[in-house]
Scaffold this motif. Sequence first.
Motif, mmCIF file in Angstrom:
data_model
loop_
_atom_site.group_PDB
_atom_site.id
_atom_site.type_symbol
_atom_site.label_atom_id
_atom_site.label_comp_id
_atom_site.label_asym_id
_atom_site.label_seq_id
_atom_site.Cartn_x
_atom_site.Cartn_y
_atom_site.Cartn_z
ATOM 1 N N LEU A 1 0.861 -1.184 0.000
ATOM 2 C CA LEU A 1 0.000 0.000 0.000
ATOM 3 C C LEU A 1 0.895 1.231 0.000
ATOM 4 O O LEU A 1 1.746 1.398 0.880
ATOM 5 N N ASP A 2 0.727 2.075 -1.016
ATOM 6 C CA ASP A 2 1.524 3.292 -1.173
ATOM 7 C C ASP A 2 0.564 4.468 -1.254
ATOM 8 O O ASP A 2 0.008 4.744 -2.309
ATOM 9 N N THR A 3 0.373 5.164 -0.142
ATOM 10 C CA THR A 3 -0.586 6.268 -0.124
ATOM 11 C C THR A 3 -0.105 7.468 -0.929
ATOM 12 O O THR A 3 -0.888 8.352 -1.237
ATOM 13 N N GLY A 4 1.168 7.484 -1.314
ATOM 14 C CA GLY A 4 1.676 8.543 -2.181
ATOM 15 C C GLY A 4 1.317 8.315 -3.642
ATOM 16 O O GLY A 4 1.370 9.229 -4.452
ATOM 17 N N THR B 1 -1.500 7.917 -6.160
ATOM 18 C CA THR B 1 -2.894 8.365 -6.086
ATOM 19 C C THR B 1 -3.842 7.637 -7.025
ATOM 20 O O THR B 1 -4.999 8.041 -7.151
ATOM 21 N N GLY C 1 -2.669 1.805 -4.640
ATOM 22 C CA GLY C 1 -2.700 3.253 -4.433
ATOM 23 C C GLY C 1 -3.797 3.700 -3.491
ATOM 24 O O GLY C 1 -4.666 2.925 -3.072
ATOM 25 N N SER C 2 -3.762 4.985 -3.178
ATOM 26 C CA SER C 2 -4.679 5.555 -2.187
ATOM 27 C C SER C 2 -6.134 5.575 -2.641
ATOM 28 O O SER C 2 -7.033 5.718 -1.808
ATOM 29 N N GLN C 3 -6.414 5.400 -3.940
ATOM 30 C CA GLN C 3 -7.807 5.374 -4.410
ATOM 31 C C GLN C 3 -8.610 4.255 -3.751
ATOM 32 O O GLN C 3 -9.822 4.364 -3.594
ATOM 33 N N TRP C 4 -7.932 3.159 -3.341
ATOM 34 C CA TRP C 4 -8.638 2.057 -2.674
ATOM 35 C C TRP C 4 -9.255 2.515 -1.364
ATOM 36 O O TRP C 4 -10.268 1.972 -0.924
ATOM 37 N N LEU C 5 -8.671 3.519 -0.747
ATOM 38 C CA LEU C 5 -9.174 3.971 0.554
ATOM 39 C C LEU C 5 -10.506 4.714 0.442
ATOM 40 O O LEU C 5 -11.136 5.003 1.457
ATOM 41 N N LYS C 6 -10.968 4.960 -0.778
ATOM 42 C CA LYS C 6 -12.305 5.536 -0.973
ATOM 43 C C LYS C 6 -13.391 4.489 -0.791
ATOM 44 O O LYS C 6 -14.532 4.827 -0.487
#
Length: 122
Positions: A32-35, A37, A99-104
Amino acid sequence: MILGDFGSDGEIFFEIDLITADDLELPVTAMLDTGFTELLAVNSQDLEALGWRFLRERPLKTAQGINTFRIYLGKVRIDGREFEIPVYGGEEITEILLGSQWLKIMRLVADMSADVLSLEIV
């Protein structure tokens, strides 16, 4: 819900399945790479082996500057659900990146002190 693992330097890893163009499921470990996007990034050489359809190229800002990525239409299985998503391919990618899109659409629970790490579709 899928359980993850913390790396030795605090990285966050989850097992997901990449689904080839021939519907073969390949379990892989993704970081998981929150940087990052977008949704998923994979090394270009690995993408070719998956047989996914090329869509287009797109410039994207990275820590190293602006790089052009090749985008493919790929399939993944995460937490028991299949997703057809754009996948970014690049030569410089050394890990499969979530990427961080999964956190939506997913809830991340990360408590390093209690060694608890999970990702769940909400």
